[in-house]
Design a protein around this motif. Structure first.
Motif, PDB file in Angstrom:
ATOM      1  N   VAL A  39       0.827  -1.218   0.000  1.00  0.00           N
ATOM      2  CA  VAL A  39       0.000   0.000   0.000  1.00  0.00           C
ATOM      3  C   VAL A  39       0.857   1.261   0.000  1.00  0.00           C
ATOM      4  O   VAL A  39       0.356   2.335  -0.330  1.00  0.00           O
ATOM      5  CB  VAL A  39      -0.990   0.017   1.198  1.00  0.00           C
ATOM      6  CG1 VAL A  39      -1.975  -1.135   1.087  1.00  0.00           C
ATOM      7  CG2 VAL A  39      -0.266  -0.023   2.535  1.00  0.00           C
ATOM      8  N   ALA A  40       2.134   1.144   0.367  1.00  0.00           N
ATOM      9  CA  ALA A  40       2.998   2.329   0.382  1.00  0.00           C
ATOM     10  C   ALA A  40       4.449   1.927   0.186  1.00  0.00           C
ATOM     11  O   ALA A  40       4.860   0.828   0.579  1.00  0.00           O
ATOM     12  CB  ALA A  40       2.848   3.079   1.705  1.00  0.00           C
ATOM     13  N   ILE A  41       5.188   2.835  -0.432  1.00  0.00           N
ATOM     14  CA  ILE A  41       6.639   2.683  -0.577  1.00  0.00           C
ATOM     15  C   ILE A  41       7.266   3.973  -0.068  1.00  0.00           C
ATOM     16  O   ILE A  41       6.864   5.067  -0.500  1.00  0.00           O
ATOM     17  CB  ILE A  41       7.021   2.479  -2.065  1.00  0.00           C
ATOM     18  CG1 ILE A  41       6.520   1.114  -2.565  1.00  0.00           C
ATOM     19  CG2 ILE A  41       8.533   2.608  -2.257  1.00  0.00           C
ATOM     20  CD1 ILE A  41       6.625   0.939  -4.078  1.00  0.00           C
ATOM     21  N   ASN A  42       8.212   3.847   0.847  1.00  0.00           N
ATOM     22  CA  ASN A  42       8.938   5.026   1.319  1.00  0.00           C
ATOM     23  C   ASN A  42      10.395   4.902   0.912  1.00  0.00           C
ATOM     24  O   ASN A  42      11.044   3.893   1.200  1.00  0.00           O
ATOM     25  CB  ASN A  42       8.839   5.131   2.854  1.00  0.00           C
ATOM     26  CG  ASN A  42       9.535   6.369   3.373  1.00  0.00           C
ATOM     27  OD1 ASN A  42       9.426   7.460   2.774  1.00  0.00           O
ATOM     28  ND2 ASN A  42      10.252   6.238   4.468  1.00  0.00           N
ATOM     29  N   ASP A  43      10.896   5.898   0.204  1.00  0.00           N
ATOM     30  CA  ASP A  43      12.319   5.922  -0.176  1.00  0.00           C
ATOM     31  C   ASP A  43      12.731   7.380  -0.328  1.00  0.00           C
ATOM     32  O   ASP A  43      11.882   8.247  -0.522  1.00  0.00           O
ATOM     33  CB  ASP A  43      12.557   5.154  -1.488  1.00  0.00           C
ATOM     34  CG  ASP A  43      14.028   4.797  -1.692  1.00  0.00           C
ATOM     35  OD1 ASP A  43      14.389   3.620  -1.479  1.00  0.00           O
ATOM     36  OD2 ASP A  43      14.817   5.704  -2.045  1.00  0.00           O
ATOM     37  N   LEU A  44      14.020   7.621  -0.246  1.00  0.00           N
ATOM     38  CA  LEU A  44      14.523   8.982  -0.411  1.00  0.00           C
ATOM     39  C   LEU A  44      14.457   9.417  -1.870  1.00  0.00           C
ATOM     40  O   LEU A  44      14.488  10.605  -2.169  1.00  0.00           O
ATOM     41  CB  LEU A  44      15.979   9.058   0.091  1.00  0.00           C
ATOM     42  CG  LEU A  44      16.201   8.508   1.506  1.00  0.00           C
ATOM     43  CD1 LEU A  44      17.660   8.642   1.902  1.00  0.00           C
ATOM     44  CD2 LEU A  44      15.289   9.230   2.493  1.00  0.00           C
ATOM     45  N   GLU A  69       3.729   6.648 -12.723  1.00  0.00           N
ATOM     46  CA  GLU A  69       3.713   7.455 -11.501  1.00  0.00           C
ATOM     47  C   GLU A  69       2.787   8.639 -11.731  1.00  0.00           C
ATOM     48  O   GLU A  69       2.808   9.265 -12.801  1.00  0.00           O
ATOM     49  CB  GLU A  69       5.138   7.937 -11.218  1.00  0.00           C
ATOM     50  CG  GLU A  69       5.307   8.745  -9.954  1.00  0.00           C
ATOM     51  CD  GLU A  69       5.153  10.237 -10.178  1.00  0.00           C
ATOM     52  OE1 GLU A  69       4.477  10.880  -9.353  1.00  0.00           O
ATOM     53  OE2 GLU A  69       5.669  10.748 -11.186  1.00  0.00           O
ATOM     54  N   GLU A  70       1.928   8.903 -10.782  1.00  0.00           N
ATOM     55  CA  GLU A  70       0.989  10.024 -10.915  1.00  0.00           C
ATOM     56  C   GLU A  70       0.595  10.493  -9.523  1.00  0.00           C
ATOM     57  O   GLU A  70       0.247   9.662  -8.670  1.00  0.00           O
ATOM     58  CB  GLU A  70      -0.261   9.524 -11.667  1.00  0.00           C
ATOM     59  CG  GLU A  70      -1.100  10.595 -12.279  1.00  0.00           C
ATOM     60  CD  GLU A  70      -2.270   9.945 -13.046  1.00  0.00           C
ATOM     61  OE1 GLU A  70      -2.032   9.222 -14.038  1.00  0.00           O
ATOM     62  OE2 GLU A  70      -3.414  10.138 -12.602  1.00  0.00           O
ATOM     63  N   ASP A  71       0.646  11.782  -9.300  1.00  0.00           N
ATOM     64  CA  ASP A  71       0.207  12.376  -8.023  1.00  0.00           C
ATOM     65  C   ASP A  71       0.806  11.649  -6.814  1.00  0.00           C
ATOM     66  O   ASP A  71       0.088  11.244  -5.900  1.00  0.00           O
ATOM     67  CB  ASP A  71      -1.327  12.348  -7.918  1.00  0.00           C
ATOM     68  CG  ASP A  71      -1.973  13.142  -9.025  1.00  0.00           C
ATOM     69  OD1 ASP A  71      -1.320  14.075  -9.524  1.00  0.00           O
ATOM     70  OD2 ASP A  71      -3.110  12.804  -9.407  1.00  0.00           O
ATOM     71  N   ASP A  72       2.109  11.468  -6.832  1.00  0.00           N
ATOM     72  CA  ASP A  72       2.800  10.816  -5.714  1.00  0.00           C
ATOM     73  C   ASP A  72       2.303   9.401  -5.434  1.00  0.00           C
ATOM     74  O   ASP A  72       2.318   8.930  -4.287  1.00  0.00           O
ATOM     75  CB  ASP A  72       2.687  11.665  -4.432  1.00  0.00           C
ATOM     76  CG  ASP A  72       3.512  12.927  -4.560  1.00  0.00           C
ATOM     77  OD1 ASP A  72       4.473  12.925  -5.360  1.00  0.00           O
ATOM     78  OD2 ASP A  72       3.186  13.913  -3.878  1.00  0.00           O
ATOM     79  N   SER A  73       1.845   8.751  -6.466  1.00  0.00           N
ATOM     80  CA  SER A  73       1.475   7.334  -6.337  1.00  0.00           C
ATOM     81  C   SER A  73       2.113   6.552  -7.479  1.00  0.00           C
ATOM     82  O   SER A  73       2.344   7.100  -8.563  1.00  0.00           O
ATOM     83  CB  SER A  73      -0.043   7.149  -6.394  1.00  0.00           C
ATOM     84  OG  SER A  73      -0.635   7.758  -5.279  1.00  0.00           O
ATOM     85  N   ARG A  82       0.881   4.217  -2.612  1.00  0.00           N
ATOM     86  CA  ARG A  82       1.246   5.569  -2.167  1.00  0.00           C
ATOM     87  C   ARG A  82       2.770   5.697  -2.066  1.00  0.00           C
ATOM     88  O   ARG A  82       3.431   4.817  -1.496  1.00  0.00           O
ATOM     89  CB  ARG A  82       0.597   5.779  -0.793  1.00  0.00           C
ATOM     90  CG  ARG A  82       0.901   7.066  -0.145  1.00  0.00           C
ATOM     91  CD  ARG A  82      -0.007   8.160  -0.649  1.00  0.00           C
ATOM     92  NE  ARG A  82       0.381   9.385   0.042  1.00  0.00           N
ATOM     93  CZ  ARG A  82      -0.076   9.712   1.235  1.00  0.00           C
ATOM     94  NH1 ARG A  82      -0.966   8.964   1.849  1.00  0.00           N
ATOM     95  NH2 ARG A  82       0.336  10.828   1.812  1.00  0.00           N
ATOM     96  N   LEU A  83       3.331   6.762  -2.643  1.00  0.00           N
ATOM     97  CA  LEU A  83       4.773   6.994  -2.555  1.00  0.00           C
ATOM     98  C   LEU A  83       5.080   8.048  -1.499  1.00  0.00           C
ATOM     99  O   LEU A  83       4.473   9.124  -1.499  1.00  0.00           O
ATOM    100  CB  LEU A  83       5.329   7.455  -3.910  1.00  0.00           C
ATOM    101  CG  LEU A  83       5.293   6.433  -5.036  1.00  0.00           C
ATOM    102  CD1 LEU A  83       5.872   7.030  -6.319  1.00  0.00           C
ATOM    103  CD2 LEU A  83       6.061   5.162  -4.656  1.00  0.00           C
ATOM    104  N   LEU A  84       6.006   7.736  -0.625  1.00  0.00           N
ATOM    105  CA  LEU A  84       6.426   8.658   0.436  1.00  0.00           C
ATOM    106  C   LEU A  84       7.918   8.911   0.289  1.00  0.00           C
ATOM    107  O   LEU A  84       8.656   8.047  -0.202  1.00  0.00           O
ATOM    108  CB  LEU A  84       6.155   8.044   1.815  1.00  0.00           C
ATOM    109  CG  LEU A  84       4.735   7.561   2.095  1.00  0.00           C
ATOM    110  CD1 LEU A  84       4.712   6.726   3.363  1.00  0.00           C
ATOM    111  CD2 LEU A  84       3.797   8.749   2.221  1.00  0.00           C
ATOM    112  N   GLN A  85       8.349  10.080   0.741  1.00  0.00           N
ATOM    113  CA  GLN A  85       9.777  10.438   0.699  1.00  0.00           C
ATOM    114  C   GLN A  85      10.150  10.984   2.066  1.00  0.00           C
ATOM    115  O   GLN A  85      10.413  12.161   2.214  1.00  0.00           O
ATOM    116  CB  GLN A  85       9.991  11.522  -0.365  1.00  0.00           C
ATOM    117  CG  GLN A  85      10.925  11.127  -1.476  1.00  0.00           C
ATOM    118  CD  GLN A  85      11.110  12.257  -2.468  1.00  0.00           C
ATOM    119  OE1 GLN A  85      10.144  12.908  -2.859  1.00  0.00           O
ATOM    120  NE2 GLN A  85      12.337  12.486  -2.875  1.00  0.00           N
ATOM    121  N   GLN A  86      10.124  10.124   3.069  1.00  0.00           N
ATOM    122  CA  GLN A  86      10.333  10.585   4.444  1.00  0.00           C
ATOM    123  C   GLN A  86      11.591   9.946   5.024  1.00  0.00           C
ATOM    124  O   GLN A  86      11.589   8.747   5.333  1.00  0.00           O
ATOM    125  CB  GLN A  86       9.136  10.204   5.318  1.00  0.00           C
ATOM    126  CG  GLN A  86       7.824  10.798   4.850  1.00  0.00           C
ATOM    127  CD  GLN A  86       6.664  10.521   5.813  1.00  0.00           C
ATOM    128  OE1 GLN A  86       6.833   9.885   6.853  1.00  0.00           O
ATOM    129  NE2 GLN A  86       5.491  10.998   5.439  1.00  0.00           N
TER     130      GLN A  86
END
Ligand SMILES: NC(=O)c1ccc[n+]([C@@H]2O[C@H](COP(=O)([O-])OP(=O)(O)OC[C@H]3O[C@@H](n4cnc5c(N)ncnc54)[C@H](O)[C@@H]3O)[C@@H](O)[C@H]2O)c1
Length: 343
Positions: A39-44, A69-73, A82-86
């Protein structure tokens, strides 16, 4: 309280979308044999980079499905991730995404203490893609001890690719012939902690260009073996060499057997175990192949029966292959599923 899946589908997040993180996503869509949704991927990395490296891979080829990839997904076909950059996780990020298990693949989390941050951010459980410290609730070598999971574990290690490769072989040979002690060398493909050309870093060997040298590196594989099989405390010595290949590892095992046996008997025991006790985990091969032939092989270990040798005093040498990326990524999905299904 043990986390329970909120639906028959296990909601996973991949933290660290490098070689192992991307391998997990590919394996999930390629084999479709786990009740898992990422449901989510977090990477720098930026979302465009995530998309590109998902679509194209120098080792495993193109992704089998449309990726955009579209709208941070990240969309895989009609499924949205969902793509996260945290770099530092926001406090409730995994709770908001209802994440059952974080597949922790940054390589930066090396202890129970470090992994606790994922639970604090609301994840039900964490599975770490390296051996971590011995304070984790369990260290799993899938096929060997995943049955021992109780469902109460929150932070679990999936051991290392090399532990997953040699421990099933050691277990089979110890039961059949007894192992007094052994020396093991990992002949491991290059990794992302090595530079393309020399650079400065605190590890004087990991400073050196990956493509031109055989580089001895540190390994704690002996400790990994002892953690899973405590009866082998102080009975194995291990060394590791990085070699200039993209992927696939050969494990060179030299074992003193308590009941020495001819090579044919040793091979027969391993071939039988591959078909009976460890299907899908161990494989046996007796054709003249090279490392590239095991690229994208989902087993944890493939015994190369053509390379088994026995000295007159019983000293026994084995060569065992694994795809250090693909096999291990498959085991991450196996273990995550076992963690959520255990009770
Ligand atoms: N590559 C292998 O063959 C292999 C096999 C078994 C286990 N492992 C283990 O898996 C772990 C990852 O290895 P890898 O080869 O995939 O490494 P990698 O360098 O390819 O991937 C790590 C990823 O984590 C990301 N990252 C770094 N810090 C982050 C942070 N704070 N938050 C989010 N993302 C972050 C990086 O951008 C990178 O994409 C290591 O512990 C390694 O020992 C690797």
């Amino acid at each position: 309280m043990a986390a329970v899946p909120k639906s028959p589908v296990i909601r996973c997040a991949i933290n660290g979308f490098g070689r192992i993180g991307r391998g997990i996503l590919r394996a999930l869509y390629e084999y479709r044999r786990w009740p898992v949704a990422v449901v989510a991927i977090n990477d720098l990395a930026a979302p465009e980079t995530i998309e590109h490296l998902t679509r194209f891979d120098s080792t495993h080829g193109r992704f089998l499905m449309p990726v955009r990839e579209e709208d941070d997904s990240l969309w895989i076909g009609e499924e949205c991730i969902r793509l996260l950059q945290q770099e530092r996780l926001s406090p409730r990020v995994w709770a908001e995404l209802e994440v059952d298990v974080v597949l922790e693949c940054t390589g930066r989390i090396k202890s129970r203490n470090d992994a606790q941050g994922h639970l604090d951010s609301g994840a039900g459980k964490v599975l770490i893609s390296n051996p971590a410290d011995d304070k984790v609730d369990a260290t799993v070598v899938y096929g060997l001890n995943h049955h021992e999971l109780t469902g109460r574990e929150t932070i679990v290690s999936n051991a290392s690719c090399t532990s997953n490769c040699v421990i099933p072989v050691i277990e089979v040979l110890d039961q059949a012939f007894g192992i007094a002690c052994g020396n093991i060398t990992s002949i491991h493909a290059a990794m992302n902690d090595q530079p393309v050309i020399d650079c400065s870093c605190s590890d004087l060997r990991l400073c050196r260009a990956a493509g031109v040298s055989i580089v001895p590196v540190d390994t704690r594989l002996n400790r990994g073996i002892e953690r899973i099989l405590p009866r082998f405390a102080n009975r194995f010595q291990t060394t590791a060499l990085r070699v200039p290949t993209l992927n696939v590892t050969a494990m060179d095992l030299n074992l003193c057997l308590e009941k020495p046996a001819p090579a044919d008997n040793i091979n027969a025991a391993l071939k039988k175990a591959a078909a009976s006790r460890f299907p899908g985990i161990m494989d046996y091969c007796d054709i003249p192949v090279a490392s590239i032939d095991f690229n994208h092989d989902p087993h944890s270990c493939i015994v190369d029966g053509t390379q088994t040798r026995v000295c007159s005093n019983g000293l026994t040498k084995l060569l065992v292959w694994c795809d250090n990326e693909w096999g291990f990524a498959n085991r991450m999905l196996d273990t995550a599923t076992a963690m959520m299904n255990a009770c």
